[in-house]
Design an enzyme around this catalytic site. Structure first.
Site, PDB file in Angstrom:
ATOM      1  N   HIS A 107     -21.170 -31.250 -52.351  1.00  0.00           N
ATOM      2  CA  HIS A 107     -21.525 -31.994 -51.132  1.00  0.00           C
ATOM      3  C   HIS A 107     -20.268 -32.494 -50.414  1.00  0.00           C
ATOM      4  CE1 HIS A 107     -25.582 -32.056 -52.940  1.00  0.00           C
ATOM      5  NE2 HIS A 107     -24.919 -32.326 -54.056  1.00  0.00           N
ATOM      6  N   SER A 151       0.700 -27.195 -30.167  1.00  0.00           N
ATOM      7  CA  SER A 151      -0.151 -27.544 -29.031  1.00  0.00           C
ATOM      8  C   SER A 151       0.726 -27.635 -27.789  1.00  0.00           C
ATOM      9  CB  SER A 151      -0.819 -28.887 -29.302  1.00  0.00           C
ATOM     10  OG  SER A 151      -1.151 -29.524 -28.085  1.00  0.00           O
ATOM     11  N   LYS A 184       1.512 -31.521 -33.189  1.00  0.00           N
ATOM     12  CA  LYS A 184       0.507 -30.648 -33.786  1.00  0.00           C
ATOM     13  C   LYS A 184       1.066 -29.384 -34.426  1.00  0.00           C
ATOM     14  CE  LYS A 184      -3.496 -30.916 -33.640  1.00  0.00           C
ATOM     15  NZ  LYS A 184      -4.464 -30.851 -32.524  1.00  0.00           N
ATOM     16  N   GLU A 209      -8.607 -20.395 -38.707  1.00  0.00           N
ATOM     17  CA  GLU A 209      -9.643 -20.703 -37.704  1.00  0.00           C
ATOM     18  C   GLU A 209     -10.183 -19.422 -37.079  1.00  0.00           C
ATOM     19  OE1 GLU A 209      -8.804 -24.129 -34.946  1.00  0.00           O
ATOM     20  OE2 GLU A 209      -6.986 -24.201 -36.141  1.00  0.00           O
TER      21      GLU A 209
END
Ligand code: ARG
Length: 464
Positions: free
Chosen positions: A158, A279, A285, A292
């Protein structure tokens, strides 16, 4: 007679430009050229052996095809939409070169069995490439597993801290998944590797074809036993795309984990800069673009699976033009999967692990609570009771802001008189790992056993 189209004899007017574009496949099926030629050469050889084609014709076809292959490789062949597809483009070029012998090549054959053969020859090769790439990704994961047999991390259920596991054990879970993916590819390849050639348009042919000769020349393991089925079904493509989808699904799971682990909130790993991007606005970043995109591209491969299986639905026997739509999804599936596997193996070699952060996370989640319960059971307490005792100890530790292993002995003994000094051996994450020393368990000894087992399996697979 209009000579542009191979089948123009029965038509009164040329096909409209729009229809030509709509029905033509040359823009994408030219990719099959090499396999189309391979199939044609075997067909011609068989026809010659069967006495249908003369030795001179065969020699001319072989010479012409060698030239055409060279032209294609040099990018010199002009593909024409007027000639619809790769089959007619190549046949026309052959006839331009060698005359009547080129026109005889299509004896006892149809584009229907030709294209089904091409696709299978091509896919069979792609599957072999994919299998090799699956194994090299497994090797990259095994390297990590071996290095991190003893590295403790929280195992989750979980997505909540559950029990300590070794990072190596976690990597081995993916080695297993990929092992099944490999098996699925091998299994699917056996059904891809069957020869439709000889089925002709749908009913077979009146020439004395010797299909076993063509199959042998092309390395097919079996021959399709029903001509209608041979030209019409694309179940092998569906099956392959399903197997490919599962590889992507497995990699999407690992990707999701890498993304989470790289987030500063976890800080479990870092991914080498060459696999990340920055970024344009936020200078701090570093984004895990590769995982992804793998996660994103899994959707596109599943889309192809749905597309292909829907393509087959309710198609009456035998060949229908619908089947021309099998190619683009298949091409995109193999391209996506091959690129993904290649980049993934590289990227896993660029993953650096931060064991101290993983261990700190284990210490925050009462990950050894089950171990304490098991400890009490071994001292004679029924499991349901020990579960309750430990739950109370956890609540106490939580309120005190410490781990179970940081509670003094006297405090622990307040929860149960069965607890003594040796409890601290089971409360450490390392003790917890070592205690799970059975086949499939997370103990470092088991992780080493499994990495060795997989290395042997991979070496054996390479030897054959
Ligand atoms: N381009 C076609 C395909 O991909 C080749 C077979 C066409 N056959 C036919 N009778 N129109 O399926």
């Amino acid at each position: 007679m209009n000579s542009t189209k191979t089948w123009s004899g029965r038509f009164n007017e040329p096909v409209s430009e729009l229809v030509k574009k709509y029905t033509g496949s040359i823009d994408f099926d030219k990719r099959l050229a090499q396999w189309d030629i391979q199939g044609s050469l075997a067909h011609a050889q068989m026809l010659c052996q069967a006495g249908v084609l003369s030795g001179e014709d065969l020699a001319a076809i072989e010479r012409g095809m060698a030239e055409i292959l060279a032209e294609i490789e040099a990018g010199r062949l002009q593909w024409s939409l007027d000639l619809e597809d790769v089959h007619m483009n190549i046949e026309r070029r052959l006839t331009d070169k060698i005359g009547d012998a080129g026109k005889r090549l299509h004896t006892g054959r149809s584009r229907n069995d030709q294209v089904a053969t091409d696709i299978r020859l091509w896919l069979r090769d792609q599957i072999s490439i994919i299998q090799t790439l699956i194994q090299s990704l497994q090797t990259a994961l095994l390297d990590l597993a071996e290095q991190h047999a003893e590295t403790v991390m929280p195992g989750f259920t979980h997505l909540q801290v559950a029990q300590p596991v070794s990072f190596g054990h976690h990597m081995l879970a993916y080695v297993e998944m990929l092992g099944r993916d490999y098996e699925r590819m091998a299994d699917c390849r056996r059904r891809v590797n069957r020869m439709p050639l000889g089925a002709a348009a749908l009913a077979g042919t009146t020439y004395p074809v010797r299909r076993e000769v063509t199959a042998e020349l092309l390395g097919f393991e079996q021959i399709c036993q029903n001509s209608l089925d041979a030209v019409s079904d694309r179940d092998f493509a569906v099956e392959f795309t399903a197997a490919a989808s599962l590889v992507m699904i497995h990699l999407s799971r690992l990707s999701e984990e890498l993304i989470l682990w790289m987030s500063p909130r976890f800080g479990f790993i870092d991914i080498a800069d060459r696999f990340c991007t920055g970024s344009s606005i936020m200078p701090q970043k570093k984004n895990p673009d590769v995982p992804e995109l793998v996660r994103g591209k899994s959707g596109r491969v599943i889309g192809h699976l749905i597309g292909l299986i829907t393509l087959m639905k309710s198609q009456p026997l035998a060949y229908n033009k619908d089947n021309q739509e099998d190619k683009e999804p298949l091409f995109d599936t193999t391209d996506t999967l091959i690129d993904t596997l290649r980049i993934y193996a590289d990227m896993m070699r660029g993953v650096s692990v931060k064991p101290e952060n993983m261990r700190a996370a284990v210490m925050q989640g009462f990950a050894t609570a089950t171990d304490l319960a098991d400890y009490l059971v071994k001292k004679g307490m029924p499991f349901r009771d020990s579960h309750e005792v430990v739950a109370r100890a956890v609540r106490h530790a939580d309120e005190a802001g410490v781990d179970l292993s940081q509670l003094p002995l006297a405090v622990l003994q307040g929860f149960s008189g069965l607890i003594s000094e040796d409890v601290y051996q089971v409360l450490t994450p390392e003790g917890s790992l070592n205690a799970r020393n059975h086949l499939g368990g997370t103990a470092p000894e088991q992780v080493r056993f499994q990495t060795a087992r997989w290395r042997r399996l991979l070496a054996d697979a390479q030897a054959v």
